[in-house]
Motif scaffolding. Structure first.
Motif, PDB file in Angstrom:
ATOM      1  N   SER A 146     -11.194   7.978  -0.935  1.00  0.00           N
ATOM      2  CA  SER A 146     -10.439   6.803  -0.535  1.00  0.00           C
ATOM      3  C   SER A 146      -9.579   7.182   0.656  1.00  0.00           C
ATOM      4  O   SER A 146      -9.411   8.365   0.973  1.00  0.00           O
ATOM      5  N   LEU A 147      -9.042   6.168   1.326  1.00  0.00           N
ATOM      6  CA  LEU A 147      -8.093   6.468   2.394  1.00  0.00           C
ATOM      7  C   LEU A 147      -6.911   7.253   1.843  1.00  0.00           C
ATOM      8  O   LEU A 147      -6.516   8.278   2.403  1.00  0.00           O
ATOM      9  N   LEU A 148      -6.348   6.785   0.739  1.00  0.00           N
ATOM     10  CA  LEU A 148      -5.118   7.348   0.179  1.00  0.00           C
ATOM     11  C   LEU A 148      -5.334   7.829  -1.251  1.00  0.00           C
ATOM     12  O   LEU A 148      -6.116   7.246  -2.002  1.00  0.00           O
ATOM     13  N   ASP A 149      -4.614   8.868  -1.650  1.00  0.00           N
ATOM     14  CA  ASP A 149      -4.436   9.116  -3.073  1.00  0.00           C
ATOM     15  C   ASP A 149      -3.804   7.862  -3.669  1.00  0.00           C
ATOM     16  O   ASP A 149      -2.889   7.274  -3.067  1.00  0.00           O
ATOM     17  N   ASN A 150      -4.259   7.443  -4.845  1.00  0.00           N
ATOM     18  CA  ASN A 150      -3.762   6.173  -5.357  1.00  0.00           C
ATOM     19  C   ASN A 150      -3.785   6.146  -6.877  1.00  0.00           C
ATOM     20  O   ASN A 150      -4.026   7.161  -7.526  1.00  0.00           O
ATOM     21  N   PHE A 151      -3.534   4.973  -7.432  1.00  0.00           N
ATOM     22  CA  PHE A 151      -3.606   4.767  -8.867  1.00  0.00           C
ATOM     23  C   PHE A 151      -5.070   4.704  -9.250  1.00  0.00           C
ATOM     24  O   PHE A 151      -5.784   3.773  -8.869  1.00  0.00           O
ATOM     25  N   GLU A 152      -5.534   5.705 -10.003  1.00  0.00           N
ATOM     26  CA  GLU A 152      -6.952   5.787 -10.354  1.00  0.00           C
ATOM     27  C   GLU A 152      -7.203   5.237 -11.758  1.00  0.00           C
ATOM     28  O   GLU A 152      -7.648   5.934 -12.665  1.00  0.00           O
ATOM     29  N   TRP A 153      -6.854   3.959 -11.931  1.00  0.00           N
ATOM     30  CA  TRP A 153      -7.165   3.220 -13.132  1.00  0.00           C
ATOM     31  C   TRP A 153      -6.683   3.950 -14.389  1.00  0.00           C
ATOM     32  O   TRP A 153      -5.514   4.313 -14.457  1.00  0.00           O
ATOM     33  N   ALA A 154      -7.522   4.189 -15.368  1.00  0.00           N
ATOM     34  CA  ALA A 154      -7.062   4.799 -16.615  1.00  0.00           C
ATOM     35  C   ALA A 154      -6.597   6.237 -16.426  1.00  0.00           C
ATOM     36  O   ALA A 154      -5.904   6.787 -17.294  1.00  0.00           O
ATOM     37  N   GLU A 155      -6.974   6.857 -15.314  1.00  0.00           N
ATOM     38  CA  GLU A 155      -6.523   8.227 -15.030  1.00  0.00           C
ATOM     39  C   GLU A 155      -5.128   8.255 -14.425  1.00  0.00           C
ATOM     40  O   GLU A 155      -4.570   9.339 -14.185  1.00  0.00           O
ATOM     41  N   GLY A 156      -4.561   7.089 -14.133  1.00  0.00           N
ATOM     42  CA  GLY A 156      -3.236   7.032 -13.526  1.00  0.00           C
ATOM     43  C   GLY A 156      -3.196   7.734 -12.190  1.00  0.00           C
ATOM     44  O   GLY A 156      -4.029   7.486 -11.311  1.00  0.00           O
ATOM     45  N   TYR A 157      -2.239   8.649 -12.049  1.00  0.00           N
ATOM     46  CA  TYR A 157      -2.087   9.388 -10.784  1.00  0.00           C
ATOM     47  C   TYR A 157      -2.524  10.847 -10.924  1.00  0.00           C
ATOM     48  O   TYR A 157      -2.127  11.697 -10.137  1.00  0.00           O
ATOM     49  N   THR A 158      -3.367  11.116 -11.934  1.00  0.00           N
ATOM     50  CA  THR A 158      -3.766  12.501 -12.191  1.00  0.00           C
ATOM     51  C   THR A 158      -4.943  12.947 -11.336  1.00  0.00           C
ATOM     52  O   THR A 158      -5.228  14.150 -11.280  1.00  0.00           O
ATOM     53  N   GLN A 159      -5.653  12.017 -10.698  1.00  0.00           N
ATOM     54  CA  GLN A 159      -6.826  12.363  -9.900  1.00  0.00           C
ATOM     55  C   GLN A 159      -6.642  11.874  -8.466  1.00  0.00           C
ATOM     56  O   GLN A 159      -6.286  10.715  -8.252  1.00  0.00           O
ATOM     57  N   ARG A 160      -6.892  12.769  -7.514  1.00  0.00           N
ATOM     58  CA  ARG A 160      -6.644  12.456  -6.106  1.00  0.00           C
ATOM     59  C   ARG A 160      -7.963  12.445  -5.329  1.00  0.00           C
ATOM     60  O   ARG A 160      -8.609  13.470  -5.183  1.00  0.00           O
ATOM     61  N   PHE A 161      -8.324  11.276  -4.828  1.00  0.00           N
ATOM     62  CA  PHE A 161      -9.537  11.083  -4.048  1.00  0.00           C
ATOM     63  C   PHE A 161      -9.250  10.942  -2.557  1.00  0.00           C
ATOM     64  O   PHE A 161     -10.173  10.833  -1.759  1.00  0.00           O
ATOM     65  N   GLY A 162      -7.997  10.900  -2.150  1.00  0.00           N
ATOM     66  CA  GLY A 162      -7.660  10.482  -0.799  1.00  0.00           C
ATOM     67  C   GLY A 162      -7.950  11.487   0.298  1.00  0.00           C
ATOM     68  O   GLY A 162      -7.913  12.699   0.089  1.00  0.00           O
ATOM     69  N   LEU A 163      -8.217  10.955   1.493  1.00  0.00           N
ATOM     70  CA  LEU A 163      -8.197  11.744   2.720  1.00  0.00           C
ATOM     71  C   LEU A 163      -6.761  12.006   3.142  1.00  0.00           C
ATOM     72  O   LEU A 163      -6.496  12.905   3.935  1.00  0.00           O
ATOM     73  N   VAL A 164      -5.866  11.206   2.596  1.00  0.00           N
ATOM     74  CA  VAL A 164      -4.434  11.315   2.885  1.00  0.00           C
ATOM     75  C   VAL A 164      -3.692  11.560   1.577  1.00  0.00           C
ATOM     76  O   VAL A 164      -3.878  10.824   0.594  1.00  0.00           O
ATOM     77  N   TYR A 165      -2.882  12.602   1.556  1.00  0.00           N
ATOM     78  CA  TYR A 165      -2.071  12.923   0.387  1.00  0.00           C
ATOM     79  C   TYR A 165      -0.878  11.972   0.328  1.00  0.00           C
ATOM     80  O   TYR A 165      -0.226  11.703   1.342  1.00  0.00           O
ATOM     81  N   VAL A 166      -0.602  11.460  -0.867  1.00  0.00           N
ATOM     82  CA  VAL A 166       0.560  10.607  -1.076  1.00  0.00           C
ATOM     83  C   VAL A 166       1.483  11.285  -2.081  1.00  0.00           C
ATOM     84  O   VAL A 166       1.066  11.637  -3.189  1.00  0.00           O
ATOM     85  N   ASP A 167       2.733  11.472  -1.670  1.00  0.00           N
ATOM     86  CA  ASP A 167       3.747  12.053  -2.549  1.00  0.00           C
ATOM     87  C   ASP A 167       4.434  10.907  -3.288  1.00  0.00           C
ATOM     88  O   ASP A 167       5.340  10.266  -2.762  1.00  0.00           O
TER      89      ASP A 167
END
Length: 465
Positions: free
Chosen positions: A418-439
């Motif tokens: 994804s463009l951004l790390d985001n809310f990954e549904w039932a995984e919440g914020y535990t999984q990061r798919f982004g090209l851009v890190y979000v703190d």
């Protein structure tokens, strides 16, 4: 450098890692996963608001109330897109932001947000590519029966009309649904996504309502003055039999039709794939009525495909709750290489499924609407995010995509999830798919990862680097 001359769309590719001239490179997001602002400016409650606010439904009881706060930070995110060199941006429109109750009047403030977003993308010379529905059903419609209720198809058509009237002069391509297999299966059968139901009959009725809704929404969007291109997005995967037994191979074929073709054959053929449900029971199980085949049929202008991982399928003599579909399937395939969220890594499967789906879609243009991997690298002491595994994952998959194009698969665009790390549904914020890190703990500060800088080089060169 290896060379292999091939004609693709009238252009010759001499470099096996190159893509056709004019190929569109982009990224993808979804409204509930990034926007936040869940209860401001007139937005209504969605099934994901209700689900995520229910304790125990999402890891760490996370929710999308703030997410990436893109509702307020969309201009910053477009600046990141420009820095990466994106040519297309796939996003979704939040139904409850536009029509809070799922029926009746629209919300002017919600529509104004999307007008501003689209205008800013056009100003940045990035193609706005919206998805009409990415899983955020207005909660009042779920209270009235949700997707198993046929009336929801009419409600989606009304919503499509509102959005087309407001944005149609700005949008050239629309996608109607994102992954209808996922939000029906996981939401109404498995229960691990919103609305959290576990009813096989509700699942089957939901799939039929979705196919009716796709046909209705297609006609609404095509009637807009701008005459846009309209397509749908499905998630696809190769189906690998667990063993060489005849029973497992037959199960894999059934599952291929149920996962990959169930939302593809209805618009293209006006019928469901055979060999999934018992013919004598199918209409009753789905809630089909006379004339539904004509409603479902819609000559889509393009197909969007999401690919992540293959499935392993086996015959299940005890069944799974769906008559005739005595099949079990899972993404887990053993101790092979996996991403950080446990999904199998199978780049050749990307090539394989593209070739297989093309046999069903013919010459329809294809857009890769999602493709990406979860790697949970954190910033180092200098603030840099070194996610080498994601770069390798993308390299391998893009090479398979290039090979598929050379072999005649008509792919015109690729959107990295994804463009951004985001809310990954039932995984919440535990999984990061982004090209851009979000703190998420520090004002949603954005940092382009190494993979994002690498992807920018791919875009600039129009080839895998």
């Amino acid at each position: 450098m290896a060379t292999d001359e091939a004609a693709v769309g009238g252009a010759k590719l001499l470099d096996v890692d190159a893509f056709p001239a004019g190929f569109l490179w982009g990224s993808a997001t979804a409204a509930y996963q990034i926007e936040g602002a869940w209860n401001v400016d007139g937005r209504g409650e969605s099934i994901w608001d209700r689900f995520a606010h229910t304790p125990g439904k999402v890891k760490n009881d996370a929710n999308g109330d703030v997410a990436c706060d893109s509702y307020h930070r969309y201009r910053d995110d477009i600046a990141l897109m420009r820095e990466l060199g994106l040519k297309t941006y796939r996003f979704s429109i939040s139904w409850p932001r536009v029509q809070p109750g799922g029926r009746g009047a629209s919300n002017p403030k919600g529509l104004d947000y999307y007008k501003r977003l689209v205008d800013a993308l056009l100003e940045a010379r990035i193609r706005p590519f919206p998805t009409l529905y990415h899983w955020d059903l207005p909660q009042p419609l779920e209270d009235a029966g949700g997707w198993p209720n046929r009336d929801t198809a009419e409600r989606l058509a009304d919503y499509a009309r509102i959005v087309a009237d407001a944005l149609g002069d700005r949008i050239g391509q629309w996608a109607i649904f994102n992954e209808p297999k996922t939000f029906t299966h996981v939401g109404y059968w498995q229960g691990t996504h919103a609305p959290g139901r576990t009813d096989p009959l509700a699942l089957l009725r939901a799939t039929h309502t979705v196919n009716l809704a796709q046909g209705l929404a297609f006609r609404v969007l095509k009637a807009a003055k701008a005459k846009p291109q309209v397509g749908g997005v499905i998630d696809v995967a190769p189906m690998n039999a667990a063993t060489d037994s005849d029973a497992d191979r037959a199960a894999a074929q059934r599952w291929f039709r149920f996962l990959n073709l169930w939302f593809l054959d209805p618009p293209l053929k006006g019928s469901y794939p055979q060999g999934v449900l018992p013919p004598a029971q199918q209409d009753a199980l789905l809630g089909c009525r006379a004339g539904d085949d004509a409603i479902m049929r819609a000559p889509l202008d393009f197909i969007g495909l999401n690919y992540y991982s293959p499935w392993v399928v086996r015959h299940a003599p005890r069944g799974n709750g769906i008559p005739g579909l005595d099949t079990q399937a899972d993404w887990a395939a053993g101790p092979d290489e996996k991403t950080d969220n446990g999904w199998d890594i199978d780049p050749p499967g990307f090539y394989r499924i593209l070739r297989e789906i093309t046999q069903h879609t013919g010459g329809l243009p294809i857009e890769i609407t999602e493709n990406g991997a979860a790697y949970n690298n954190l910033p180092d002491s200098q603030g840099h995010v070194h996610d080498r595994k994601r770069i390798v994952w993308l390299q391998r998959h893009l090479r398979e995509l290039s090979r598929a194009i050379r072999d005649g698969v008509p792919v015109r665009a690729y959107h990295c999830w994804s463009l951004l790390d985001n809310f990954e549904w039932a995984e919440g914020y535990t999984q990061r798919f982004g090209l851009v890190y979000v703190d998420f703990k520090n004002r949603q500060q954005r940092t382009i990862k190494d993979s994002g800088h690498w992807y920018a080089k791919v875009i600039a060169a129009n080839r895998v680097v």
